[in-house]
Design a protein around this motif. Structure first.
Motif, PDB file in Angstrom:
ATOM      1  N   LEU A  36       0.819  -1.219   0.000  1.00  0.00           N
ATOM      2  CA  LEU A  36       0.000   0.000   0.000  1.00  0.00           C
ATOM      3  C   LEU A  36       0.851   1.267   0.000  1.00  0.00           C
ATOM      4  CD1 LEU A  36      -2.771   1.403   0.309  1.00  0.00           C
ATOM      5  CD2 LEU A  36      -2.433   1.270   2.756  1.00  0.00           C
ATOM      6  N   VAL A  37       1.861   1.316   0.882  1.00  0.00           N
ATOM      7  CA  VAL A  37       2.624   2.553   1.024  1.00  0.00           C
ATOM      8  C   VAL A  37       3.393   2.869  -0.263  1.00  0.00           C
ATOM      9  CG1 VAL A  37       4.462   3.676   2.331  1.00  0.00           C
ATOM     10  CG2 VAL A  37       2.756   2.319   3.515  1.00  0.00           C
ATOM     11  N   ASP A  38       3.976   1.841  -0.906  1.00  0.00           N
ATOM     12  CA  ASP A  38       4.706   2.079  -2.157  1.00  0.00           C
ATOM     13  C   ASP A  38       3.766   2.595  -3.239  1.00  0.00           C
ATOM     14  OD1 ASP A  38       7.076   1.327  -1.073  1.00  0.00           O
ATOM     15  OD2 ASP A  38       6.846  -0.784  -1.616  1.00  0.00           O
ATOM     16  N   LEU A  39       2.591   1.996  -3.321  1.00  0.00           N
ATOM     17  CA  LEU A  39       1.629   2.413  -4.344  1.00  0.00           C
ATOM     18  C   LEU A  39       1.135   3.833  -4.064  1.00  0.00           C
ATOM     19  CD1 LEU A  39       0.167   1.013  -6.794  1.00  0.00           C
ATOM     20  CD2 LEU A  39      -1.799   0.903  -5.307  1.00  0.00           C
ATOM     21  N   ALA A  40       0.869   4.115  -2.789  1.00  0.00           N
ATOM     22  CA  ALA A  40       0.405   5.451  -2.409  1.00  0.00           C
ATOM     23  C   ALA A  40       1.477   6.495  -2.723  1.00  0.00           C
ATOM     24  CB  ALA A  40       0.053   5.477  -0.929  1.00  0.00           C
ATOM     25  N   GLN A  41       2.708   6.140  -2.436  1.00  0.00           N
ATOM     26  CA  GLN A  41       3.836   7.038  -2.720  1.00  0.00           C
ATOM     27  C   GLN A  41       3.881   7.371  -4.213  1.00  0.00           C
ATOM     28  OE1 GLN A  41       6.250   7.631  -0.110  1.00  0.00           O
ATOM     29  NE2 GLN A  41       7.166   9.217  -1.378  1.00  0.00           N
ATOM     30  N   HIS A  42       3.721   6.341  -5.039  1.00  0.00           N
ATOM     31  CA  HIS A  42       3.737   6.539  -6.486  1.00  0.00           C
ATOM     32  C   HIS A  42       2.588   7.443  -6.923  1.00  0.00           C
ATOM     33  CE1 HIS A  42       3.930   5.673 -10.781  1.00  0.00           C
ATOM     34  NE2 HIS A  42       2.633   5.418 -10.725  1.00  0.00           N
ATOM     35  N   LEU A  43       1.375   7.178  -6.413  1.00  0.00           N
ATOM     36  CA  LEU A  43       0.215   7.985  -6.803  1.00  0.00           C
ATOM     37  C   LEU A  43       0.384   9.435  -6.362  1.00  0.00           C
ATOM     38  CD1 LEU A  43      -2.646   5.484  -5.952  1.00  0.00           C
ATOM     39  CD2 LEU A  43      -2.113   6.339  -8.213  1.00  0.00           C
ATOM     40  N   ARG A  44       0.963   9.620  -5.195  1.00  0.00           N
ATOM     41  CA  ARG A  44       1.151  10.968  -4.654  1.00  0.00           C
ATOM     42  C   ARG A  44       2.217  11.736  -5.449  1.00  0.00           C
ATOM     43  NH1 ARG A  44       1.991  15.192  -3.315  1.00  0.00           N
ATOM     44  NH2 ARG A  44       2.421  16.251  -1.378  1.00  0.00           N
ATOM     45  N   GLU A  45       3.345  11.070  -5.727  1.00  0.00           N
ATOM     46  CA  GLU A  45       4.483  11.776  -6.333  1.00  0.00           C
ATOM     47  C   GLU A  45       4.346  11.879  -7.850  1.00  0.00           C
ATOM     48  OE1 GLU A  45       6.849  13.122  -4.469  1.00  0.00           O
ATOM     49  OE2 GLU A  45       6.032  12.274  -2.608  1.00  0.00           O
ATOM     50  N   GLU A  46       3.973  10.775  -8.507  1.00  0.00           N
ATOM     51  CA  GLU A  46       4.029  10.739  -9.970  1.00  0.00           C
ATOM     52  C   GLU A  46       2.696  11.122 -10.608  1.00  0.00           C
ATOM     53  OE1 GLU A  46       6.992  10.027 -11.208  1.00  0.00           O
ATOM     54  OE2 GLU A  46       7.819   9.499  -9.243  1.00  0.00           O
ATOM     55  N   GLN A  47       1.589  10.850  -9.938  1.00  0.00           N
ATOM     56  CA  GLN A  47       0.306  11.086 -10.593  1.00  0.00           C
ATOM     57  C   GLN A  47      -0.512  12.194  -9.941  1.00  0.00           C
ATOM     58  OE1 GLN A  47      -1.940   7.847 -11.975  1.00  0.00           O
ATOM     59  NE2 GLN A  47      -0.253   6.415 -12.086  1.00  0.00           N
ATOM     60  N   ASP A  48       0.097  12.950  -9.034  1.00  0.00           N
ATOM     61  CA  ASP A  48      -0.546  14.133  -8.437  1.00  0.00           C
ATOM     62  C   ASP A  48      -1.783  13.827  -7.605  1.00  0.00           C
ATOM     63  OD1 ASP A  48       1.329  15.781  -9.502  1.00  0.00           O
ATOM     64  OD2 ASP A  48       0.181  16.248 -11.298  1.00  0.00           O
ATOM     65  N   TYR A  49      -1.924  12.630  -7.101  1.00  0.00           N
ATOM     66  CA  TYR A  49      -3.053  12.402  -6.190  1.00  0.00           C
ATOM     67  C   TYR A  49      -2.656  12.915  -4.817  1.00  0.00           C
ATOM     68  CZ  TYR A  49      -5.624   9.983  -9.745  1.00  0.00           C
ATOM     69  OH  TYR A  49      -6.307   9.713 -10.892  1.00  0.00           O
ATOM     70  N   ASP A  50      -2.758  14.241  -4.666  1.00  0.00           N
ATOM     71  CA  ASP A  50      -2.210  14.882  -3.475  1.00  0.00           C
ATOM     72  C   ASP A  50      -3.221  15.005  -2.347  1.00  0.00           C
ATOM     73  OD1 ASP A  50      -3.799  16.604  -4.849  1.00  0.00           O
ATOM     74  OD2 ASP A  50      -2.372  18.252  -4.938  1.00  0.00           O
ATOM     75  N   TYR A  51      -4.436  14.544  -2.572  1.00  0.00           N
ATOM     76  CA  TYR A  51      -5.497  14.780  -1.597  1.00  0.00           C
ATOM     77  C   TYR A  51      -6.201  13.465  -1.273  1.00  0.00           C
ATOM     78  CZ  TYR A  51     -10.182  16.295  -0.180  1.00  0.00           C
ATOM     79  OH  TYR A  51     -11.381  16.437   0.444  1.00  0.00           O
ATOM     80  N   CYS A  52      -6.024  13.017  -0.038  1.00  0.00           N
ATOM     81  CA  CYS A  52      -6.676  11.794   0.414  1.00  0.00           C
ATOM     82  C   CYS A  52      -7.973  12.206   1.104  1.00  0.00           C
ATOM     83  CB  CYS A  52      -5.771  11.045   1.378  1.00  0.00           C
ATOM     84  SG  CYS A  52      -6.508   9.555   2.015  1.00  0.00           S
ATOM     85  N   ALA A  53      -9.088  12.054   0.388  1.00  0.00           N
ATOM     86  CA  ALA A  53     -10.342  12.616   0.879  1.00  0.00           C
ATOM     87  C   ALA A  53     -10.896  11.830   2.047  1.00  0.00           C
ATOM     88  CB  ALA A  53     -11.361  12.671  -0.255  1.00  0.00           C
ATOM     89  N   SER A  54     -10.901  10.517   1.928  1.00  0.00           N
ATOM     90  CA  SER A  54     -11.663   9.748   2.903  1.00  0.00           C
ATOM     91  C   SER A  54     -11.010   8.396   3.153  1.00  0.00           C
ATOM     92  CB  SER A  54     -13.089   9.570   2.374  1.00  0.00           C
ATOM     93  OG  SER A  54     -13.744   8.548   3.051  1.00  0.00           O
TER      94      SER A  54
END
Lengths: 161, 368
Positions: A36-54
């Motif tokens: 999970l953490v590696d995938l989240a890191q990728h989404l946050r850094e490379e794909q701009d998913y900077d906002y975890c809504a819920s």
């Protein structure tokens, strides 16, 4: 970008994670807890998913499921939904506070009410219930409501609860 | 002269404190008057809304959402009803869509009035600006009462439409109110915006940089005041918001004063949306035919709206029965509150109070 395309991109990039695609009204990506953490890191850094809504915990009686809804504040478009399964006897999911600091209280809430432990969380304490409270109220096997009280039938043709 | 020693002390503020918007406790670590650390303690109003929601059936939950953010009940109902409609694939009639937008935008104006009024309360101007705001809020409440029968707990939105058509008096009175609202906002601005005391107390206090605001998951006026143009009505238009012309309001500095200004300008934008909605309101049905027992198909959905305080989302899981299997609320105040310690550090105790006021909290929604 639809969730399907996002999923295909992620599955091609991380074949070792063995990601799953869950159909539904809101399609989701099923990810194993250890990735999970590696995938989240990728989404946050490379794909701009900077906002975890819920962040939500759901008790499916045979397992727990933690659901993450991720959005981007810079791009338009719907969420990427990540789902992580946790076992019933030892529910534990890695924390994503290091990636989205806003996950802090939401993870504490899931721990408090659902009893899913977030490993690596900096301050995993109860937040809404008081310290020393026993049990996790949102679990399906938590006693209360229907189990504790007996309701008497009122006059009329349908059952009142 | 011997060396001066300083020592930090811990002060408990709340849970019963007039400036905490309900029962909300802060553990302050102070060095003299300066705040070193803040730890918010929440949960005093907790009633396990989500568990009760699982025992209620789908229809019973609509009035129950009114009790979340009791300043803006219409928005809560709107978010829940849209989530259920997404789950059950119900289209509400066109007239109902417009009525919903009118109700929700009136609600946004009310919420921002109350937020600005309470901010001034916290600045020490006890209840005079609040009464200016409440006087106009009552006019909106009159409209709610004539349509729904209740001022604050309307239970007006139903799954697949609205509970009743607008009464005949509604449209003329609402048009009159919308035409007069800009003059009220001007009046409020004349009293507050250029006031030297307000500027001295609010400017450069509680600054939240855009990257920090996004990292903490802040939404609503709090995020936009930091300069991030993120409004769900624009980013992911729901219902019929894509038909209206309005601007997303952003601030520049991200301090308490910017949050005040963003709320003022958002009220003006809501007036613009209201004018368009009242102009285009079509005739027709206001609800889809009702069923005695409502059972949506199995599945899970998340639906979010731009509530006056930020992103309000409902995550619903259905097992095909007449009550939700899981009913989760993503409350804007709860997530926004996490940024409080960051904003307060280094300021004086008196500033903590106005920073709380500028976040715009409702504890009914934080504690659920």
């Amino acid at each position: 970008m639809t969730t399907k395309e996002t999923f295909e991109g992620l599955a091609a990039k991380f074949p070792q994670f063995d990601l799953g695609y869950l159909e539904g009204k809101d399609p989701a990506v099923l990810v194993k807890g250890e990735n999970l953490v590696d995938l989240a890191q990728h989404l946050r850094e490379e794909q701009d998913y900077d906002y975890c809504a819920s962040i939500t915990g759901v008790d499916y009686e045979d397992r727990f499921e933690v659901v993450y809804h991720l959005y981007s504040t810079t791009r338009k478009g719907g969420p990427v939904i990540l789902k992580v399964h946790a076992t019933r006897d030892n529910p534990e999911v890695p924390s994503v506070v290091s990636i989205w600091p806003g996950a802090d209280w939401q993870e504490r809430e899931v721990w408090d009410l659902m009893g899913i432990r977030f490993s690596g969380h900096p301050d995993l304490r109860r937040i809404l219930m008081w310290e020393g409270f026993q049990g996790y109220p949102l679990r399906k096997d938590f006693p209360g409501m229907k189990d504790e009280y007996t309701f008497s039938q009122t006059s009329g043709d349908r059952e009142n609860e | 002269m011997s060396e001066l020693k300083t020592e930090t002390i811990t002060v408990n503020m709340g849970p019963q404190h007039p400036s905490t918007h309900g029962v909300f406790r802060l553990i302050l670590t102070l060095d003299g008057e300066t705040v070193v650390d803040v730890e918010p303690v929440v949960g005093y109003l907790h009633r396990n809304h989500e568990k009760i929601g699982e025992y209620n059936n789908w229809i019973q939950n609509t009035p129950f959402t009114d009790r979340l953010d009791y300043i803006s009940p219409m928005s809560n109902e709107f978010a829940y009803v849209l989530a259920v409609e997404k789950l059950a694939e119900i289209e509400s009639p066109e007239r109902a869509n417009y009525i919903r937008i009118i109700m929700v935008e009136l609600n946004r104006i009310v919420n921002h009035m109350v937020a600005v009024g309470f901010l001034l309360n916290e600045l020490g101007c006890f209840f005079t600006p609040m009464f200016y705001a409440i006087r106009w809020r009552e006019l909106v409440m009159d409209l709610y009462e004539m349509t729904a029968g209740s001022r604050m707990m309307p239970n007006y939105f139903w799954i697949g439409g609205v509970a009743a058509d607008l009464p005949p008096r509604f449209l003329p009175e609402c048009k009159e109110l919308v035409a007069a609202l800009p003059s009220f906002i001007d009046e409020l601005e004349r009293l507050i915006t250029d006031s030297e005391i307000v500027q001295m107390r609010c400017k450069n206090v509680g600054i939240l940089p855009p990257d920090v605001a996004v990292a903490y998951g802040c939404t609503g006026p709090l995020l936009r005041a930091s300069g991030v143009p993120y409004d769900i009505r624009r980013a992911e238009p729901y219902s019929i918001y894509d038909r209206f012309d309005f601007d997303v309001v952003v601030g520049t500095v991200g301090d308490v004063y910017d949050r005040y200004l963003v709320r003022i300008v958002e009220m003006r934008q809501s007036v613009r949306i209201l004018e368009q909605a009242l102009r285009d309101l079509p005739e027709g049905e206001t609800a889809t035919p009702k069923k005695k027992k409502f059972t949506p198909p199995q599945g899970d959905v998340y639906h979010r709206i731009e509530a006056p305080k930020g992103e309000l989302g409902f995550y619903l899981v259905s097992d095909g029965s007449d009550h939700p299997y899981r009913y989760k609320i993503r409350a804007p105040s709860f997530v926004n509150l996490q940024s409080l310690p960051y904003m307060c550090k280094g300021h004086k105790i008196a500033d903590v109070v106005i920073v709380i006021g500028s976040i715009d909290l409702t504890m009914g929604e934080v504690d659920r």
